[in-house]
Design a protein around this motif. Structure first.
Motif, PDB file in Angstrom:
ATOM      1  N   ILE A 421       0.839  -1.201   0.000  1.00 58.27           N
ATOM      2  CA  ILE A 421       0.000   0.000   0.000  1.00 58.27           C
ATOM      3  C   ILE A 421       0.872   1.248   0.000  1.00 58.27           C
ATOM      4  CG2 ILE A 421      -1.736   1.301   1.295  1.00 58.27           C
ATOM      5  CD1 ILE A 421      -2.768  -1.398   2.365  1.00 58.27           C
ATOM      6  N   ASP A 422       1.956   1.228   0.772  1.00 58.14           N
ATOM      7  CA  ASP A 422       2.873   2.377   0.781  1.00 58.14           C
ATOM      8  C   ASP A 422       3.469   2.616  -0.604  1.00 58.14           C
ATOM      9  OD1 ASP A 422       2.414   2.897   3.434  1.00 58.14           O
ATOM     10  OD2 ASP A 422       4.202   1.851   4.159  1.00 58.14           O
ATOM     11  N   VAL A 423       3.787   1.529  -1.316  1.00 58.60           N
ATOM     12  CA  VAL A 423       4.312   1.657  -2.680  1.00 58.60           C
ATOM     13  C   VAL A 423       3.268   2.296  -3.592  1.00 58.60           C
ATOM     14  CG1 VAL A 423       5.039   0.369  -4.735  1.00 58.60           C
ATOM     15  CG2 VAL A 423       5.961  -0.238  -2.485  1.00 58.60           C
ATOM     16  N   LEU A 424       2.050   1.802  -3.532  1.00 58.40           N
ATOM     17  CA  LEU A 424       0.989   2.308  -4.399  1.00 58.40           C
ATOM     18  C   LEU A 424       0.672   3.776  -4.112  1.00 58.40           C
ATOM     19  CD1 LEU A 424      -1.340  -0.821  -4.261  1.00 58.40           C
ATOM     20  CD2 LEU A 424      -0.312   0.092  -6.351  1.00 58.40           C
ATOM     21  N   ARG A 425       0.801   4.177  -2.853  1.00 60.07           N
ATOM     22  CA  ARG A 425       0.476   5.560  -2.480  1.00 60.07           C
ATOM     23  C   ARG A 425       1.687   6.487  -2.556  1.00 60.07           C
ATOM     24  NH1 ARG A 425      -3.540   7.619  -0.497  1.00 60.07           N
ATOM     25  NH2 ARG A 425      -2.415   8.795   1.128  1.00 60.07           N
ATOM     26  N   GLY A 426       2.839   5.929  -2.912  1.00 58.68           N
ATOM     27  CA  GLY A 426       4.016   6.767  -3.066  1.00 58.68           C
ATOM     28  C   GLY A 426       4.587   7.278  -1.758  1.00 58.68           C
ATOM     29  N   ALA A 427       4.515   6.457  -0.713  1.00 54.54           N
ATOM     30  CA  ALA A 427       5.064   6.867   0.590  1.00 54.54           C
ATOM     31  C   ALA A 427       6.582   6.988   0.513  1.00 54.54           C
ATOM     32  CB  ALA A 427       4.659   5.854   1.658  1.00 54.54           C
ATOM     33  N   GLN A 428       7.128   7.822   1.387  1.00 59.80           N
ATOM     34  CA  GLN A 428       8.584   8.038   1.404  1.00 59.80           C
ATOM     35  C   GLN A 428       9.138   7.664   2.770  1.00 59.80           C
ATOM     36  OE1 GLN A 428       9.595  11.997   0.042  1.00 59.80           O
ATOM     37  NE2 GLN A 428       8.160  11.914  -1.660  1.00 59.80           N
ATOM     38  N   ASN A 429       8.929   6.422   3.150  1.00 61.02           N
ATOM     39  CA  ASN A 429       9.420   5.969   4.452  1.00 61.02           C
ATOM     40  C   ASN A 429      10.656   5.095   4.283  1.00 61.02           C
ATOM     41  OD1 ASN A 429       8.436   3.392   3.663  1.00 61.02           O
ATOM     42  ND2 ASN A 429       6.409   3.864   4.540  1.00 61.02           N
ATOM     43  N   GLY A 444       3.549   5.030  -6.467  1.00 64.59           N
ATOM     44  CA  GLY A 444       2.661   6.197  -6.458  1.00 64.59           C
ATOM     45  C   GLY A 444       1.506   6.111  -7.440  1.00 64.59           C
ATOM     46  N   ALA A 445       1.303   4.939  -8.096  1.00 67.66           N
ATOM     47  CA  ALA A 445       0.251   4.831  -9.121  1.00 67.66           C
ATOM     48  C   ALA A 445      -1.156   4.866  -8.531  1.00 67.66           C
ATOM     49  CB  ALA A 445       0.433   3.531  -9.909  1.00 67.66           C
ATOM     50  N   GLY A 446      -1.286   4.687  -7.231  1.00 71.20           N
ATOM     51  CA  GLY A 446      -2.611   4.680  -6.611  1.00 71.20           C
ATOM     52  C   GLY A 446      -2.748   5.694  -5.502  1.00 71.20           C
ATOM     53  N   LYS A 447      -2.095   6.834  -5.631  1.00 69.82           N
ATOM     54  CA  LYS A 447      -2.103   7.819  -4.550  1.00 69.82           C
ATOM     55  C   LYS A 447      -3.477   8.457  -4.349  1.00 69.82           C
ATOM     56  CE  LYS A 447       1.228  10.235  -6.276  1.00 69.82           C
ATOM     57  NZ  LYS A 447       2.268  11.273  -6.460  1.00 69.82           N
ATOM     58  N   GLU A 448      -4.358   8.367  -5.369  1.00 68.74           N
ATOM     59  CA  GLU A 448      -5.690   8.977  -5.249  1.00 68.74           C
ATOM     60  C   GLU A 448      -6.622   8.157  -4.346  1.00 68.74           C
ATOM     61  OE1 GLU A 448      -6.113   5.876  -8.403  1.00 68.74           O
ATOM     62  OE2 GLU A 448      -4.572   7.331  -7.811  1.00 68.74           O
ATOM     63  N   ILE A 449      -6.247   6.921  -4.018  1.00 72.02           N
ATOM     64  CA  ILE A 449      -7.065   6.049  -3.165  1.00 72.02           C
ATOM     65  C   ILE A 449      -6.511   6.099  -1.742  1.00 72.02           C
ATOM     66  CG2 ILE A 449      -7.830   3.670  -2.766  1.00 72.02           C
ATOM     67  CD1 ILE A 449      -7.607   3.189  -5.769  1.00 72.02           C
ATOM     68  N   THR A 450      -7.382   6.234  -0.745  1.00 71.57           N
ATOM     69  CA  THR A 450      -6.927   6.332   0.645  1.00 71.57           C
ATOM     70  C   THR A 450      -6.249   5.042   1.093  1.00 71.57           C
ATOM     71  OG1 THR A 450      -8.975   5.479   1.624  1.00 71.57           O
ATOM     72  CG2 THR A 450      -8.890   7.849   1.165  1.00 71.57           C
ATOM     73  N   TRP A 451      -5.428   5.151   2.119  1.00 69.42           N
ATOM     74  CA  TRP A 451      -4.703   3.986   2.640  1.00 69.42           C
ATOM     75  C   TRP A 451      -5.693   2.905   3.097  1.00 69.42           C
ATOM     76  CZ3 TRP A 451      -3.410   0.373   6.164  1.00 69.42           C
ATOM     77  CH2 TRP A 451      -2.117  -0.163   6.124  1.00 69.42           C
ATOM     78  N   ASN A 452      -6.728   3.323   3.856  1.00 72.38           N
ATOM     79  CA  ASN A 452      -7.697   2.349   4.372  1.00 72.38           C
ATOM     80  C   ASN A 452      -8.461   1.667   3.250  1.00 72.38           C
ATOM     81  OD1 ASN A 452      -7.085   2.708   7.076  1.00 72.38           O
ATOM     82  ND2 ASN A 452      -8.565   4.370   7.352  1.00 72.38           N
ATOM     83  N   ASN A 453      -8.829   2.425   2.213  1.00 67.30           N
ATOM     84  CA  ASN A 453      -9.546   1.802   1.098  1.00 67.30           C
ATOM     85  C   ASN A 453      -8.662   0.829   0.336  1.00 67.30           C
ATOM     86  OD1 ASN A 453     -11.807   3.203   1.821  1.00 67.30           O
ATOM     87  ND2 ASN A 453     -12.090   4.242  -0.132  1.00 67.30           N
ATOM     88  N   TRP A 454      -7.371   1.200   0.147  1.00 66.71           N
ATOM     89  CA  TRP A 454      -6.447   0.252  -0.496  1.00 66.71           C
ATOM     90  C   TRP A 454      -6.376  -1.038   0.307  1.00 66.71           C
ATOM     91  CZ3 TRP A 454      -5.247  -0.790  -4.995  1.00 66.71           C
ATOM     92  CH2 TRP A 454      -4.839   0.148  -5.952  1.00 66.71           C
ATOM     93  N   GLN A 455      -6.316  -0.906   1.614  1.00 65.79           N
ATOM     94  CA  GLN A 455      -6.248  -2.106   2.459  1.00 65.79           C
ATOM     95  C   GLN A 455      -7.473  -2.992   2.231  1.00 65.79           C
ATOM     96  OE1 GLN A 455      -6.977  -1.724   6.728  1.00 65.79           O
ATOM     97  NE2 GLN A 455      -5.176  -2.991   7.146  1.00 65.79           N
TER      98      GLN A 455
END
Length: 720
Positions: A421-429, A444-455
């Motif tokens: 999920i972090d990969v899809l949302r483009g997290a920088q951790n 970062g290809a799915g940054k428009e979707i919230t973390w909880n919804n991706w889960q």
């Protein structure tokens, strides 16, 4: 004697269940095997029948000391020479068993792993043809019920080189199966993994608020049925059994804190139908061959899906519709997490607990999710779980699913759920940077979707069998062949819209009940049960050891009146036919004579009170053909397809049968919404000149078959 002849003679069946015959052939051919077959799927047959064909002894290793006597009694009731050896026997009983062994009279011996050392010396010089290790997941630390006593079983292959070995379990994922084979020294054993699908089980999950009141209502609807209620703690077992008993239900507690005598008493009463409900920890039920358990309730959430599946598998082993109801709460998750953190492999246990939590919160077909966990996949939703019976809204999620699947492949299947999920949302951790995943194309290809919804979406994809979790590889996500179809071949994906908490529906699965055609048949079934109980008490046996509920229902529906017809009943083997046939036939004959005026025999009613004049010609034949298919359990749609008619025509046939014989349950056939519409306007339409005018009254929204069916029911109620 051939396999099928033995199957019928000793077990009463005309055909094998899926995979049984192939497994039996491999056993007879001397191969080592790893068999995974769900509870109620017929594992025992895979070594019990070969024992009759092999020259030597079959040794069965089982952890179920308290149940060995019941298993051996059931075999002896079938006419098979079997015995057991464990610490519950006194010296005299053990000597009697050893004498039977030396004389060559035995075909099967059940032994606990703790007692093998004591029996080993007596087996020297005795030909051992087959070793069956039952509940084999107990040997694996990857399994859900590790038992240290099982680790000594690795010597079998060297101590008994002429015996082939078969390991059997109801639940084992890939990692557990590999570990079992390694521990037993049968790394090259062929694997047989049966279908885990139990379509007769209705699966339901409810939030745990007011669970006692919810449970009370459930038990009231099932007050004459046998069931098990699983609890996390001994204290809850005792408290719940006390409260249920105070409500007027027949219940008792079962847990490891009770004495051996107390546990044995509860177990024996439950098996013999003298006790209806057992409130138990997971110590109860393993190996119990009680076929007529109609429901399994989980007062608390289980710690993993393997355990849950094995426990619900104790319901409906006779193939009749049964119910599995799970209550879940956040408090259960917290308590189970504490248990897991104190275990030897806490990371694995916590990951499996999280998967169980996802099951409880699922918005997709629960049966699909269960089966995908064991690497089995359904193309269609099951239609028999609370999610299917209360469908959420879905959307076309092919694009986000492809993004997630692409990210799994581009991370070389080395990402856990959270990291993906972090990969899809483009997290920088730190985890992203250390792995270098910030450089892959789907970062970062799915940054428009919230973390909880991706889960939620990825969990649904796991539930649908597009992705699987490799628990033995740090819980990394892997793409399945079904997932590759989505990514490379354009297969569409639908996912449930994530509702807000306040919008979550209260799901209730409607339990379907197996019914016999008429009240007379149902009365006969109850009379058969009483006869079975009398015979069981006289022989000190559990009732199911004489005949299962499914066998009695077959008798009540088909009404055998001679030896040949009785032998044709499902579950009647040669030994049981010879032992019990005359008693049951006499009882059925006497019952028939007492109820002659309204008794149903096979397809027609003898002297029905409202029987119409028999007609000759195709009309009667075509109606009866539909009725016979309906009594075989076919649905309206299935009958329509078989007979090449519209469903409305099939409904007309069944309505006609009801009008003449009153032996079809019409209320099960009509859509409740259609019935409510007809009932609301009944006063306006009841005197209509034609069915066509009524059809037009409802603007064609209700088909002719449903209209006629609804009007028949409403007219009958109006006449009462």
């Amino acid at each position: 004697m051939k396999k099928l002849e033995l199957l019928k003679k000793y077990f009463g069946y005309d055909s094998f269940r899926p995979l049984q015959e192939e497994i039996i052939d491999s056993v007879i051919a001397g191969k080592d095997l790893m068999v995974v077959m769900p509870t109620g799927g017929g594992k025992s047959m895979c070594f019990q029948l070969p024992s009759l064909l092999l020259d030597g002894i079959t040794l069965v290793v089982s952890p179920l000391i308290a149940l060995m006597k019941d298993q051996v009694d059931a075999l002896r009731a079938n006419g098979i020479a079997a015995s057991y050896f464990n610490s519950s026997q006194d010296a005299t009983q053990q000597q009697e068993m050893l004498e039977e062994l030396r004389s060559g009279r035995l075909k099967l011996i059940y032994v606990a792993p703790e007692s093998i050392g004591l029996l080993n010396n007596h087996l020297q010089g005795i030909p051992v043809s087959l070793i069956a290790v039952d509940e084999a997941h107990c040997i694996s630390t990857w399994g859900h019920d590790f038992r240290p006593a099982y680790t000594q079983l690795s010597y079998f292959k060297t101590s008994f080189p002429d015996a082939n070995l078969i390991a059997l379990t109801a639940t084992a994922d890939r990692a557990t199966r590999a570990d079992i084979k390694k521990q037993l020294g049968i790394q090259n054993a062929e694997e047989y993994v049966s279908s885990f699908d139990r379509p007769n089980l209705t699966l339901e999950v409810r939030p745990g608020n007011n669970r006692l009141q919810q449970m009370r209502r459930f038990l009231q609807k099932n007050k004459d049925e046998s069931g098990i209620i699983y609890c996390l703690s001994r204290k809850t077992c005792e408290s719940l059994a006390s409260k249920i008993s105070a409500y007027g239900f027949d219940a008792a507690a079962y847990h490891a804190g009770l004495s051996h005598e107390e546990r044995e008493n509860v177990q024996e009463k439950f098996i013999k139908d003298d006790l209806k409900i057992v409130c138990a920890t997971i110590a109860f039920g393993m190996g119990i061959d009680k076929s007529n358990v109609r429901f399994v309730l989980h007062y608390n959430m289980p710690k993993n899906i393997e355990g849950y599946y094995q426990e619900i598998g104790r319901a409906g082993r006779d193939g009749i519709n049964s119910h599995a109801l799970l209550f879940h709460s956040y408090a259960d998750v917290i308590q189970l997490r504490k248990f897991a953190e104190g275990s030897g492999n806490s990371e694995l246990q916590i990951a499996k607990l999280e998967r169980m939590k996802q099951f409880a919160e699922a918005l997709t077909c629960r049966r699909k999710m269960l089966l995908s966990y064991f690497n089995e996949y359904l193309d269609e939703d099951c239609g028999n779980c609370d999610v299917c019976l209360n469908k959420p809204d879905f959307f076309d999620a092919t694009l986000p699913a492809q993004k997630a699947l692409s990210a799994i492949i581009r991370t070389n299947e080395r990402a856990s759920l959270n990291l993906l999920i972090d990969v899809l949302r483009g997290a920088q951790n730190a985890a992203i940077m250390e792995s270098g995943f910030q450089h892959i194309k789907t970062y970062g290809a799915g940054k428009e979707i919230t973390w909880n919804n991706w889960q939620q979406y990825i969990v649904q994809m796991i539930n649908q069998g597009l992705v699987e979790i490799a628990f033995h590889e740090n819980n990394h996500l892997k793409i399945t062949p079904q997932g590759k179809e989505v990514l490379f071949n354009g297969r569409k994906v639908s996912l449930a819209v994530i509702p807000k908490p306040e919008e979550l529906p209260s799901r209730r699965a409607q339990r379907t009940k197996e019914e016999l055609p008429t009240e007379v048949n149902r009365d006969l079934y109850e009379a058969l049960r009483k006869t079975r109980l009398q015979l069981a008490n006289a022989g000190n046996l559990a009732p199911y050891m004489i005949f299962s509920d499914a066998t009695l229902k077959d008798m009540a529906a088909r009404i055998p009146l001679d030896d040949n017809e009785f032998a044709d009943i499902t579950g009647v083997g040669t030994h049981k036919h010879d032992t019990y046939g005359a008693k049951f036939l006499k009882m059925i004959s006497e019952f028939k004579d007492d109820r002659k005026k309204d008794f149903v025999y096979r397809d027609e009613i003898i002297k029905p009170k409202k029987a119409k004049k028999k007609s000759t010609g195709p009309k009667k034949d075509t109606v009866m053909e539909t009725v016979l298919l309906f009594r075989e359990g076919k649905t309206i749609q299935e009958i329509a397809a078989i007979r090449n008619y519209q469903p409305g025509t099939i409904l007309n046939h069944l309505t006609k049968r009801y009008e003449s014989h009153n032996d079809i349950d019409l209320e099960k056939l009509i859509d409740p919404k259609d019935y409510d519409l007809i009932a609301a306007d009944f006063e306006q339409i009841k005197d209509a000149e034609s069915l066509k005018s009524i059809f037009e009254h409802f603007d064609g929204k209700i088909d002719y078959g449903s209209l006629r069916l609804g009007l028949t029911l409403l007219n009958e109620k109006a006449a009462i």
